[in-house]
Design an enzyme around this catalytic site. Sequence first.
Site, short mmCIF file in Angstrom:
data_model
loop_
_atom_site.label_atom_id
_atom_site.label_comp_id
_atom_site.label_asym_id
_atom_site.label_seq_id
_atom_site.Cartn_x
_atom_site.Cartn_y
_atom_site.Cartn_z
N HIS A 9 0.83 -1.22 0.00
CA HIS A 9 0.00 0.00 0.00
C HIS A 9 0.86 1.27 0.00
CE1 HIS A 9 -2.86 2.77 2.34
NE2 HIS A 9 -3.44 2.57 1.18
N GLU A 36 0.27 -0.73 -4.70
CA GLU A 36 -0.86 0.21 -4.83
C GLU A 36 -0.30 1.61 -4.69
OE1 GLU A 36 -4.20 2.81 -3.26
OE2 GLU A 36 -2.22 2.45 -2.42
N ASP A 38 -1.30 6.16 -5.53
CA ASP A 38 -2.37 7.14 -5.73
C ASP A 38 -1.90 8.26 -6.64
OD1 ASP A 38 -4.00 6.08 -3.32
OD2 ASP A 38 -2.07 6.58 -2.43
N HIS A 51 -0.72 10.64 -1.84
CA HIS A 51 -2.01 10.20 -1.36
C HIS A 51 -3.03 11.33 -1.22
CE1 HIS A 51 -5.17 9.28 1.57
NE2 HIS A 51 -5.22 8.15 0.90
N GLU A 111 -4.55 4.04 -8.07
CA GLU A 111 -5.81 4.60 -7.59
C GLU A 111 -5.95 6.04 -8.11
OE1 GLU A 111 -6.45 4.73 -3.29
OE2 GLU A 111 -8.19 6.03 -3.63
O1 G3P Z 1 -6.54 1.53 -2.78
C1 G3P Z 1 -6.68 1.14 -1.45
C2 G3P Z 1 -6.53 2.28 -0.50
O2 G3P Z 1 -5.36 2.97 -0.81
C3 G3P Z 1 -7.70 3.22 -0.53
O3 G3P Z 1 -7.63 4.19 0.44
O4 G3P Z 1 -7.11 6.40 1.33
O5 G3P Z 1 -5.38 4.63 1.41
O6 G3P Z 1 -5.98 5.66 -0.75
P1 G3P Z 1 -6.47 5.26 0.60
MG MG Z 2 -4.86 4.47 -2.20
#
Ligand code: G3P
Ligand code: MG
Length: 242
Positions: A9, A36, A38, A51, A111
């Site tokens: 993450h 993962e 963002d 993020h 994401e």
């Molecule tokens: O994609 C999973 C997770 O990252 C979603 O929440 O706020 O950590 O981007 P966040």
């Molecule tokens: Mg995320």
Amino acid sequence: MTKSLNIAHRGFSGKYPENTMIAFKKAVEIGSDGIETDVHMTKDGAIVICHDEKLDRTTNGQGFIKDFTYDEIKKLDAGLKFGERFKGEAIPDIDEFLDYVKDKNILVNIELKNDMIHYKNLEEKVVEKIYEYGMKDKVILSSFNHYAMVKVKDIDISIKTGLLYEAVLYKAEEYAKMVGSDALHPYFPAVMNKTVVDNIKKQGIAINTYTVNEEKDMEKLIQLGIDGIITNYPDVLGKLVR
Ligand code: G3P
Ligand code: MG
């Protein structure tokens, strides 16, 4: 039984500054199955990795990414707030990230952070980058903005999409099919139930849960046959899925 994929993450964010190149490299080094991350858009239309909508929490900048140019963003430090020894880590842009992962044996979950701010043509731009780096078969796009996921499918139906959500949805599998998505990306408590998981999987929809940092939760989700587990600690999860 499904082998759950170990997805780092924001990179290996438990030990390294989130969403930086060092966090991505460390995730690869320890053998994560996926990363993962963002994305947001700058004032001049560049796609950068972070993020939050704002720079304040993770960098030495202040304010919204959308109000800065690419050049201004690249001057900021995204490592220092995590620890002195990470000083000099920059905010990566999507090119640096895709160029690094393109020849690694790793899946990528990008994401789209366009749920709070509706960045113009973010979907088209990210899809273009995926083509440019030949990553189509190794990428899944996800978002809390489900209209964005419909838009991605309109651009190219073969690009995989996942729907992020927090609620315990009733018949989430029916919703996923209606939206045309390949996967559901729930906050993990929403799917801590065998019937819920089985019903989703029976419909051929994958489940990738976030953000699972406790071993006992990882173990339960592995038992349930969750396809992908998104964690800040791919080192811990790695030992359980191996
Ligand atoms: O994609 C999973 C997770 O990252 C979603 O929440 O706020 O950590 O981007 P966040
Ligand atoms: Mg995320």
